[in-house]
Design an enzyme around this catalytic site. Sequence first.
Site, PDB file in Angstrom:
ATOM      1  N   LYS A 271     -10.070   6.482 -18.624  1.00 25.53           N
ATOM      2  CA  LYS A 271     -10.411   7.251 -19.915  1.00 25.53           C
ATOM      3  C   LYS A 271      -9.256   6.999 -20.734  1.00 25.53           C
ATOM      4  CE  LYS A 271     -13.846   8.168 -17.214  1.00 25.53           C
ATOM      5  NZ  LYS A 271     -14.198   9.233 -16.687  1.00 25.53           N
TER       6      LYS A 271
ATOM      7  N   ARG B  11       0.746  -1.014   0.014  1.00 25.29           N
ATOM      8  CA  ARG B  11       0.148  -0.037   0.065  1.00 25.29           C
ATOM      9  C   ARG B  11       0.875   1.097  -0.021  1.00 25.29           C
ATOM     10  NH1 ARG B  11      -1.881   1.671   4.611  1.00 25.29           N
ATOM     11  NH2 ARG B  11      -2.117  -0.460   5.460  1.00 25.29           N
TER      12      ARG B  11
ATOM     13  N   TYR C 145     -17.463  17.192 -13.964  1.00 23.91           N
ATOM     14  CA  TYR C 145     -17.544  15.745 -13.822  1.00 23.91           C
ATOM     15  C   TYR C 145     -18.711  15.434 -12.597  1.00 23.91           C
ATOM     16  CZ  TYR C 145     -17.204  10.916 -12.965  1.00 23.91           C
ATOM     17  OH  TYR C 145     -17.454   9.514 -12.911  1.00 23.91           O
TER      18      TYR C 145
ATOM     19  N   ASP D 111      -8.620  19.125 -13.308  1.00 18.21           N
ATOM     20  CA  ASP D 111      -9.234  17.761 -14.016  1.00 18.21           C
ATOM     21  C   ASP D 111      -8.855  17.848 -15.527  1.00 18.21           C
ATOM     22  OD1 ASP D 111     -10.177  15.470 -14.814  1.00 18.21           O
ATOM     23  OD2 ASP D 111     -11.969  15.410 -13.468  1.00 18.21           O
TER      24      ASP D 111
END
Length: 382
Positions: free
Chosen positions: A194, A45, A97, A169
């Site tokens: 994307k 992690r 978004y 973004d």
Amino acid sequence: MTGISTRTVRALGTMERGTLAPPVYTSSTFAQPPAGGENAFCYQRGGNPTRSAAEKVLAALEGAAHAFCFVSGMAATRAILDLLDAGEELILGIPIYGGTYRYALEVLPEYGVQTTYLDDLNALSDADFAGRNVKMVFLESPTNPTLRINDIARIAEVAHRNGALVAVDNTFLSPYLQLPLQLGADLVVQSATKYLAGSGDLMGGVVTTDQEALAERIHFAQKCSGAVLAPIESYRLAQAVKTLPIRMDRQQSAMLQVVEAISGHPSIEKLWTPGSESEQEREVQERQARGPGAVFSLQLVPGADVDAFLASLETISFAVSLGHMESLVCIPALQTHDAFIPEHLEKVAVSPRLLRFAIGLEDPEDLIADLVQALDGVQTEG
Ligand SMILES: *Cc1c(COP(=O)(O)O)cnc(C)c1O
């Protein structure tokens, strides 16, 4: 500095045993040398070599000092928005978004962070900060789904003068077409789901920054939330990003061909591409980005049967998302932006007749033929 493709493809150099593709290290833990020794990795992690490889390729792509990979775009967005503490305020440019909006609307208030929603960030001024404790301006350009252009350099100047960070973004254009850090942004987030992955079968997110202090805070947020990209996904992302420039070139040119072929069609009331809204936005878009990307939106004429239109498309899939190999179309008002309160939806002019298209990698002629036959068949009720 070498070109963006060379930089990205060659970011990792030649690795152990002459390896050119990054090795996948799946181990959750890393044996530590006896006292006095040091292993750069301890537990998956906190960091692992394959995620580091993906982060190195992504940093190279953007020419950024630091990149951090998350399990989704929203996990990455969250790491940025969580930099805000109770009593600090956010300015959010809308439209934006839907997931980012939902987080600001539903979750941030629970942490004591209030948001102001501005539908014209190009008019941002000192007055928007006066008497408030605004610590961050978060925006997109082009915006989702009406592809309005925000002048990133100008917004950053106003925000910085007022002591606020700027986060952008950059999912729609990707670093291949736009570099917000060079325009003055402090932090950039992207949904790797994307264009970065580009295959439509990998979910991920990335935060980039040039600032050491912010990098430390994002790394800390990554470790604390645990929303990290897994080794195999990291490997796939590192490899996928190397073909971003050729995919984006191809998708962008197909988008322009499609738009040219359908513009002026009598079934279309309005058509948006990045910068199409006004001469001023076009000028900003041309100054701050290298191209429009591969998304466009159109609004069918009043009374059009949207469901029948979607059903008549044969090649283009009715599905949310963008940047995939398959061309997609969605209804933002009912799908990606369904969290918007009516007042905001109206303000940003997102009607249920507005459809957002994301062009994929099919032959442009086939996409044009599909869209034209569907537009030709549009029936208006009454
Ligand atoms: C998809 C998307 C996100 C969220 O990314 P996920 O990977 O789906 O979590 C954020 N911003 C934009 C502009 C997006 O298109």
